[in-house]
Design an enzyme around this catalytic site. Structure first.
Site, PDB file in Angstrom:
ATOM      1  N   SER A 136       0.661  -1.211   0.024  1.00 26.29           N
ATOM      2  CA  SER A 136      -0.097   0.107   0.034  1.00 26.29           C
ATOM      3  C   SER A 136       0.852   1.288   0.182  1.00 26.29           C
ATOM      4  CB  SER A 136      -1.111   0.000   1.126  1.00 26.29           C
ATOM      5  OG  SER A 136      -1.594   1.479   1.286  1.00 26.29           O
TER       6      SER A 136
ATOM      7  N   LYS B   4      -4.368  -6.538   3.439  1.00 25.96           N
ATOM      8  CA  LYS B   4      -4.444  -5.580   2.394  1.00 25.96           C
ATOM      9  C   LYS B   4      -6.029  -5.083   2.012  1.00 25.96           C
ATOM     10  CE  LYS B   4      -3.248  -2.205  -0.564  1.00 25.96           C
ATOM     11  NZ  LYS B   4      -3.359  -2.505  -1.835  1.00 25.96           N
TER      12      LYS B   4
ATOM     13  N   HIS C 165      -7.739  -3.206   4.747  1.00 23.88           N
ATOM     14  CA  HIS C 165      -6.924  -2.121   4.894  1.00 23.88           C
ATOM     15  C   HIS C 165      -7.676  -1.020   3.790  1.00 23.88           C
ATOM     16  CE1 HIS C 165      -4.188   0.993   2.745  1.00 23.88           C
ATOM     17  NE2 HIS C 165      -3.869   1.428   3.791  1.00 23.88           N
ATOM     18  N   ASN C 166      -7.837  -1.614   2.572  1.00 21.01           N
ATOM     19  CA  ASN C 166      -8.638  -0.818   1.511  1.00 21.01           C
ATOM     20  C   ASN C 166      -9.968  -0.668   1.912  1.00 21.01           C
ATOM     21  OD1 ASN C 166      -6.167  -1.045   0.254  1.00 21.01           O
ATOM     22  ND2 ASN C 166      -6.981  -1.326  -1.837  1.00 21.01           N
TER      23      ASN C 166
ATOM     24  N   GLU D 146      -9.930   2.133   4.482  1.00 22.83           N
ATOM     25  CA  GLU D 146      -9.707   3.415   3.658  1.00 22.83           C
ATOM     26  C   GLU D 146     -11.016   4.004   2.866  1.00 22.83           C
ATOM     27  OE1 GLU D 146      -6.352   2.922   0.703  1.00 22.83           O
ATOM     28  OE2 GLU D 146      -7.557   3.794  -0.686  1.00 22.83           O
TER      29      GLU D 146
HETATM   30  P1  NDP Z   1      -1.126  -1.794 -14.130  1.00 24.65           P
HETATM   31  O1  NDP Z   1      -1.952  -2.579 -12.944  1.00 24.65           O
HETATM   32  O2  NDP Z   1      -1.613  -0.993 -15.005  1.00 24.65           O
HETATM   33  O3  NDP Z   1      -0.574  -3.280 -14.904  1.00 24.65           O
HETATM   34  C1  NDP Z   1       0.354  -2.880 -15.972  1.00 24.65           C
HETATM   35  C2  NDP Z   1       1.376  -4.009 -15.799  1.00 24.65           C
HETATM   36  O4  NDP Z   1       0.871  -5.445 -16.065  1.00 24.65           O
HETATM   37  C3  NDP Z   1       2.290  -3.930 -16.937  1.00 24.65           C
HETATM   38  O5  NDP Z   1       3.728  -3.774 -16.870  1.00 24.65           O
HETATM   39  C4  NDP Z   1       2.051  -4.754 -18.181  1.00 24.65           C
HETATM   40  O6  NDP Z   1       2.828  -5.085 -19.290  1.00 24.65           O
HETATM   41  C5  NDP Z   1       1.667  -6.049 -17.205  1.00 24.65           C
HETATM   42  N1  NDP Z   1       0.718  -6.837 -17.758  1.00 24.65           N
HETATM   43  C6  NDP Z   1      -0.541  -6.653 -17.980  1.00 24.65           C
HETATM   44  N2  NDP Z   1      -0.936  -8.074 -18.642  1.00 24.65           N
HETATM   45  C7  NDP Z   1      -0.139  -8.788 -18.735  1.00 24.65           C
HETATM   46  C8  NDP Z   1       0.260 -10.233 -19.033  1.00 24.65           C
HETATM   47  N3  NDP Z   1      -0.842 -10.682 -19.648  1.00 24.65           N
HETATM   48  N4  NDP Z   1       1.322 -10.767 -18.878  1.00 24.65           N
HETATM   49  C9  NDP Z   1       2.508  -9.967 -18.652  1.00 24.65           C
HETATM   50  N5  NDP Z   1       2.390  -8.696 -18.062  1.00 24.65           N
HETATM   51  C10 NDP Z   1       1.148  -8.266 -18.115  1.00 24.65           C
HETATM   52  O7  NDP Z   1       0.101  -1.650 -13.236  1.00 24.65           O
HETATM   53  P2  NDP Z   1       0.376  -0.681 -11.658  1.00 24.65           P
HETATM   54  O8  NDP Z   1       1.899  -0.502 -11.669  1.00 24.65           O
HETATM   55  O9  NDP Z   1      -0.649   0.373 -11.590  1.00 24.65           O
HETATM   56  O10 NDP Z   1      -0.026  -1.942 -10.516  1.00 24.65           O
HETATM   57  C11 NDP Z   1       0.782  -3.044 -10.535  1.00 24.65           C
HETATM   58  C12 NDP Z   1       0.045  -4.073  -9.581  1.00 24.65           C
HETATM   59  O11 NDP Z   1       0.012  -3.313  -8.331  1.00 24.65           O
HETATM   60  C13 NDP Z   1      -1.617  -4.222  -9.710  1.00 24.65           C
HETATM   61  O12 NDP Z   1      -1.916  -5.462  -9.226  1.00 24.65           O
HETATM   62  C14 NDP Z   1      -2.150  -3.275  -8.970  1.00 24.65           C
HETATM   63  O13 NDP Z   1      -3.322  -3.482  -8.495  1.00 24.65           O
HETATM   64  C15 NDP Z   1      -1.399  -3.179  -7.823  1.00 24.65           C
HETATM   65  N6  NDP Z   1      -1.277  -2.014  -6.950  1.00 24.65           N
HETATM   66  C16 NDP Z   1      -1.393  -0.863  -7.684  1.00 24.65           C
HETATM   67  C17 NDP Z   1      -1.225   0.445  -6.793  1.00 24.65           C
HETATM   68  C18 NDP Z   1      -1.356   1.736  -7.256  1.00 24.65           C
HETATM   69  O14 NDP Z   1      -1.397   2.685  -6.687  1.00 24.65           O
HETATM   70  N7  NDP Z   1      -1.291   2.005  -8.680  1.00 24.65           N
HETATM   71  C19 NDP Z   1      -1.203   0.464  -5.236  1.00 24.65           C
HETATM   72  C20 NDP Z   1      -1.056  -0.779  -4.815  1.00 24.65           C
HETATM   73  C21 NDP Z   1      -0.951  -2.157  -5.657  1.00 24.65           C
HETATM   74  P3  NDP Z   1       2.876  -4.332 -20.336  1.00 24.65           P
HETATM   75  O15 NDP Z   1       3.700  -3.105 -20.374  1.00 24.65           O
HETATM   76  O16 NDP Z   1       3.541  -5.417 -21.380  1.00 24.65           O
HETATM   77  O17 NDP Z   1       1.278  -4.108 -20.899  1.00 24.65           O
END
Ligand code: NDP
Length: 474
Positions: A128, A182, A185-186, A189
């Site tokens: 988080s 987690k 937590h959300n 939130e």
């Molecule tokens: P996203 O959730 O937007 O995911 C994008 C990433 O996933 C890219 O690297 C993309 O690769 C990859 N991806 C998607 N589909 C596939 C696939 N089939 N195979 C391999 N790679 C894939 O990214 P975030 O950085 O926002 O979040 C990452 C994780 O962290 C998520 O699970 C999210 O829920 C969690 N999270 C996010 C928070 C936030 O504030 N954003 C906070 C806490 C947790 P490519 O570049 O090739 O498309």
């Protein structure tokens, strides 16, 4: 030399986490499905530390020390399974796969069990703090097998936020425990934000204060019991003026709240466990209600807009502060109850005081308040409710009169305050000597012969409602 740890999935969360690791001196192998992101990370931030870019997962796995530690930071759900399926054949027994995405804890349980079969350690870690936290120190909630923490724990504790020198990271419990915590937590939130929004609405619509006035109020609150990240940023958002119109930004933003689903999961799981998390549920439903634009318009047209009866007195600000605090205690008490119930259900043996400890920094609900929760559970791990801890009991008692005045004012004025109202109802429900649940049992027995228990002796009973109405042992 080989890399110490790897990150695959280099969108905002993954790249920031990799940078955080590199800044702490770890040699980090990095990979992303589309290589462009990996290249961008290296060209923009390569100088920050020791990165080992990999074009394929094979290359990534090959660049690591054993036992290998690979953090997956991809879109939750199917994409996480896809990456795991591709990784597993490349790994050896004893290697570790860490999912730092927002996975549903049931998926984490399933994945952990499947990887255990092939000798791999799977760690579902809740993270988080958004992108800022990932870079500068998040709150980390790793679950999974205890032995995984020996190797992984020190690294995660190193990059986690610290409060009074204590890392906001602890081994939460087996299998899905980390992602469950987690999720809660959300959910908390959601509840916290809903209560803050209601406080603003009352001060604004009943108290007649401008967003800028309310921003000042929140700024003041942030130096007292309510001190928290969310209260702090509320002052920032309310104080912000829209450059285009010159109006308060909050008056320009469309009033339809969105959600990604973790609040809904929390409520769904609470329903399964039978734990009343009314604060979180009201918060989720309030967002849903706000989004039903057509329905809102139809009802507004049928009834006319609510006529808000203003009339604030000097004490409104202080009353709302007290109502906010008491309602917040209720929301947290409910969330902690839910963790306790899940812990019993799944045999996780959660340390609730430790959960409060790791939420003190890095995450969105970080707050001074959590120190009090930690103290409460440290003193009495089996506390039946946070409400009965001495500190919270006194706080709620002294807020009670103000809390009731605020609820009356909201209801009379026609300003919806579902969070405040339901929190008070929860408190009154738990405190009541007798609840009308007795009548519900009577009705159930009448139409369905569901039986009831008596207050004065053991056993189950049924009244022959359609006969002579005598009572029989059931
Ligand atoms: P996203 O959730 O937007 O995911 C994008 C990433 O996933 C890219 O690297 C993309 O690769 C990859 N991806 C998607 N589909 C596939 C696939 N089939 N195979 C391999 N790679 C894939 O990214 P975030 O950085 O926002 O979040 C990452 C994780 O962290 C998520 O699970 C999210 O829920 C969690 N999270 C996010 C928070 C936030 O504030 N954003 C906070 C806490 C947790 P490519 O570049 O090739 O498309």
């Amino acid at each position: 030399a080989s890399a110490r740890i790897a990150v695959t999935g280099l969108a905002v969360m993954g790249s920031n986490l990799a940078r955080n690791l590199a800044r702490h001196g770890y040699r980090v192998a990095v990979h992303n499905r589309s290589h462009a992101r990996t290249k961008a990370l290296i060209s923009e931030h390569g100088h920050e530390g020791d990165f080992v870019p990999a074009e394929t997962l094979e290359e990534l796995v090959g660049s690591l020390q054993t036992p290998r530690q690979i953090i997956i930071m991809v879109k939750a759900g199917g994409p996480t399974d896809a990456v795991i399926d591709e990784l597993v054949p490349l790994l050896e027994p004893g290697d570790m796969v860490i999912d730092g995405g927002n996975a549903h804890y049931a998926d984490t349980r399933r994945r952990e069990a499947a990887l255990k079969e092939v000798g791999l350690l799977f760690v579902g870690a809740g993270i988080s703090g958004g992108e800022e936290g990932a870079l500068n120190g998040p709150s980390i909630m790793p679950g999974g097998p205890k032995e995984s923490y020996e190797h992984l724990g020190p690294v995660l504790e190193d990059i986690a936020a610290k409060v009074d020198g204590v890392p906001c990271c602890v081994h939460v419990g087996p299998d899905g425990a980390g992602h469950f915590v987690k999720m809660v937590h959300n959910g908390i939130e959601y509840a916290d934000m809903q209560l803050i929004a209601e406080a603003y609405d009352l001060l604004h619509r009943v108290g007649g204060m401008t967003p800028a006035d309310v921003a000042e109020v929140f700024r003041g609150w942030n130096s007292g019991d309510l001190e928290s990240y969310l209260v702090e940023i509320t002052a920032e958002v309310l104080g912000h003026v829209d450059a285009e119109t010159g109006a308060a930004l909050v008056d320009v933003i469309a009033d339809e709240a969105e959600q990604k689903g973790t609040g809904r999961w929390t409520v769904q799981e609470a329903l399964e466990l039978g734990v009343p998390v009314t604060g979180i549920a009201e918060a989720v439903f309030a967002r849903s209600l706000s989004g039903r634009a057509g329905q809102r318009q139809a009802v507004r047209e049928a009834f006319g807009p609510a006529e808000v009866a203003g009339g604030a007195d000097e004490s409104l600000v202080e009353d709302v502060r007290q109502a906010l605090y008491a309602s917040k205690v209720v929301a947290y008490a409910q969330g902690f109850d839910q963790m306790r119930a899940a812990s019993a259900e799944y045999g996780w043996d959660l340390d609730l005081g430790a959960m409060a400890t790791i939420w003190r920094g890095g995450c969105i609900i970080r707050a001074r308040f959590l120190d009090r929760i930690r103290e409460a559970y440290d003193k009495a791990p089996e506390l039946p409710s946070l409400l009965v801890d001495d500190y919270f009991r006194d706080a709620v008692r002294s807020a009670e009169a103000a809390w009731r005045r605020v609820v009356v004012k909201a209801v009379t004025a026609g300003v919806p305050a579902p969070g405040f109202v339901s929190a008070l109802a929860y408190y009154d429900g738990l405190r009541s000597e007798r609840l009308p649940a007795s009548l519900i049992q009577g009705l159930r027995d009448f139409f369905g012969a569901h039986t009831y228990r008596r207050t004065d002796r053991e056993g189950s009973f049924h009244t022959l409602w359609s006969g002579d109405r005598s009572q029989v042992d059931a």
